[in-house]
Design an enzyme around this catalytic site. Structure first.
Site, PDB file in Angstrom:
ATOM      1  N   GLN A  42       0.808  -1.211   0.000  1.00 25.38           N
ATOM      2  CA  GLN A  42       0.000   0.000   0.000  1.00 25.38           C
ATOM      3  C   GLN A  42       0.843   1.263   0.000  1.00 25.38           C
ATOM      4  OE1 GLN A  42      -2.302  -1.023   3.429  1.00 25.38           O
ATOM      5  NE2 GLN A  42      -0.482  -1.464   4.639  1.00 25.38           N
ATOM      6  N   TYR A  72     -10.356   4.832  19.589  1.00 25.07           N
ATOM      7  CA  TYR A  72     -10.513   3.568  18.842  1.00 25.07           C
ATOM      8  C   TYR A  72      -9.767   2.418  19.505  1.00 25.07           C
ATOM      9  CZ  TYR A  72      -9.829   0.173  15.090  1.00 25.07           C
ATOM     10  OH  TYR A  72      -9.772  -0.983  14.355  1.00 25.07           O
ATOM     11  N   GLN A  73      -8.509   2.638  19.852  1.00 28.99           N
ATOM     12  CA  GLN A  73      -7.679   1.539  20.392  1.00 28.99           C
ATOM     13  C   GLN A  73      -8.266   1.012  21.703  1.00 28.99           C
ATOM     14  OE1 GLN A  73      -5.320   1.196  18.172  1.00 28.99           O
ATOM     15  NE2 GLN A  73      -4.465   3.170  17.609  1.00 28.99           N
ATOM     16  N   ASP A  97       0.203  -0.416  13.919  1.00 28.76           N
ATOM     17  CA  ASP A  97       0.698   0.782  14.609  1.00 28.76           C
ATOM     18  C   ASP A  97       1.044   0.490  16.069  1.00 28.76           C
ATOM     19  OD1 ASP A  97      -1.913   1.025  16.025  1.00 28.76           O
ATOM     20  OD2 ASP A  97      -2.637   1.570  14.047  1.00 28.76           O
ATOM     21  N   ASP A 148       0.038 -12.271   6.278  1.00 29.20           N
ATOM     22  CA  ASP A 148      -1.389 -12.051   6.042  1.00 29.20           C
ATOM     23  C   ASP A 148      -2.210 -12.740   7.137  1.00 29.20           C
ATOM     24  OD1 ASP A 148      -3.921 -11.818   5.024  1.00 29.20           O
ATOM     25  OD2 ASP A 148      -3.609 -13.147   3.324  1.00 29.20           O
ATOM     26  N   ASP A 166      -7.953  -5.579  13.868  1.00 29.22           N
ATOM     27  CA  ASP A 166      -7.811  -4.125  13.721  1.00 29.22           C
ATOM     28  C   ASP A 166      -7.340  -3.866  12.298  1.00 29.22           C
ATOM     29  OD1 ASP A 166      -7.256  -1.451  13.895  1.00 29.22           O
ATOM     30  OD2 ASP A 166      -5.413  -1.704  15.037  1.00 29.22           O
ATOM     31  N   SER A 168      -7.592  -2.328   8.200  1.00 27.62           N
ATOM     32  CA  SER A 168      -7.996  -1.215   7.368  1.00 27.62           C
ATOM     33  C   SER A 168      -9.288  -1.611   6.648  1.00 27.62           C
ATOM     34  CB  SER A 168      -6.851  -0.838   6.418  1.00 27.62           C
ATOM     35  OG  SER A 168      -6.073  -1.974   6.084  1.00 27.62           O
ATOM     36  N   ASP A 169      -9.725  -0.769   5.711  1.00 27.30           N
ATOM     37  CA  ASP A 169     -11.041  -0.975   5.083  1.00 27.30           C
ATOM     38  C   ASP A 169     -11.021  -2.113   4.047  1.00 27.30           C
ATOM     39  OD1 ASP A 169     -12.370   1.240   6.432  1.00 27.30           O
ATOM     40  OD2 ASP A 169     -10.922   2.469   5.351  1.00 27.30           O
ATOM     41  N   TYR A 234     -12.064   9.638  11.855  1.00 28.61           N
ATOM     42  CA  TYR A 234     -12.582   8.579  10.990  1.00 28.61           C
ATOM     43  C   TYR A 234     -13.783   9.146  10.236  1.00 28.61           C
ATOM     44  CZ  TYR A 234      -9.542   4.997  13.031  1.00 28.61           C
ATOM     45  OH  TYR A 234      -8.461   4.257  13.428  1.00 28.61           O
TER      46      TYR A 234
END
Ligand code: SAM
Length: 292
Positions: A42, A72-73, A97, A148, A166, A168-169, A234
């Protein structure tokens, strides 16, 4: 030295543009571009904003800012962990992260936590530019695996008390993490009474997608719930969490363990026992669609 540039940053402003939420674009004022690179998976951007601290952006989409990341976390970690009576072994998929790790190890019951992140560049830039989140990587109970998450679960049937995705989209590397097969792989890796919690997108933007994931999950888990919290950066200022348990009759909406008040005051900034229960109370339009 040539100054860094990025296609999403123009005239001193970052603009989040993606086909995932057409017709709207969150903007943040940029003080300095810190990192621009293409990883194997990415586009990776980190910039210092004028008001939200350092910001991590993947494929043009904001993943975390230093100012609001805790909301969020804390929620994606403490909702499932405090709904479990004795979580010992935890798996985190994504979360490169380090912020979720930082929250998981706040539970003294935890014996080990494994993180499976597909893109090694994410932990690298986080350690360099988001140290408060990356703090999670240094804990002795933490193991990190680069790979993965879908393939990892296929190959390692584990025995986890809690699995947190957690991600990504659902475009690019995270697409497989929203399908029925992935939810079944997670179920197979849970101990009896185990709980999963996944990044559940935004009810204002992706109600149809959320509804599909919940419908599919109900075929696999006897208990399935949707919660949400406010996170200013977000899209639409909200993000959801999908929680499932493999044991019928469990109530995930109420914490079965609570942090003491002093801990909540000093170690947490968003989550508390009342917020836990409130997070599952949905507005009418979402309730009608998601609880149908
Ligand atoms: N909550 C954040 C959000 O929604 O913006 C997500 C933050 S976290 C940085 C997301 C991480 O998931 C990214 O570092 C990404 O590389 C990782 N990821 C995406 N697909 C993955 C996969 N298939 N397996 C493991 N990690 C994955």
């Amino acid at each position: 030295m040539t100054e860094l540039t990025h296609p999403n940053i123009n005239d001193g402003w970052f603009r989040e543009s993606t086909t995932l939420w057409p017709g709207q674009a969150m903007s943040l004022k940029v003080e300095k571009i810190l990192h621009v690179a293409k990883s194997l998976f990415q586009d990776v951007l980190v910039f210092k904003s004028t008001d939200y601290g350092n910001v991590l952006v993947l494929d043009g989409v904001i993943q975390a800012t230093e100012r609001d990341e805790f909301a969020y976390q804390e929620m994606i970690a403490h909702l499932p962990l405090n709904a479990h009576p004795d979580p010992k072994k935890v798996l985190v998929i994504g979360g490169g992260d380090g912020g979720v790790l930082r929250e998981v190890v706040k539970h003294s019951t935890i014996e080990s936590v494994t993180l499976v992140e597909i893109d090694e560049m994410v932990p690298q830039v986080s350690k360099q530019y988001l140290p408060a989140m990356a703090a999670g990587f240094t804990h002795p109970k933490v193991n990190v695996h680069i790979g993965d998450g879908f393939a990892y679960l296929k190959e390692h049937t584990g025995s986890y008390d809690v699995i947190i995705t957690d991600s990504s989209d659902p475009v690019g590397p995270a697409e497989s993490l929203f399908g029925e097969t992935f939810y079944d792989l997670m179920r197979r890796s849970l101990r009896p009474g185990g709980i999963i919690c996944t990044q559940g997108e935004c009810q204002w933007l992706h109600l149809e997608l959320i509804s599909t994931v919940l419908t599919n999950s109900r075929k696999i888990y006897p208990v399935v719930e949707y919660a949400y919290s406010a996170v200013p950066t977000y899209p639409c200022g909200q993000i959801g969490y999908i929680l499932c348990c493999n044991e019928a009759g469990r109530d995930l909406k109420k914490p079965v363990r609570k942090f003491d008040e002093e801990f909540e005051k000093t170690q947490l900034r968003y989550y508390n026992a009342q917020v836990h229960e409130a997070a599952f109370v949905l507005p009418g339009f979402a309730k009608r669609k998601l609880e149908a």
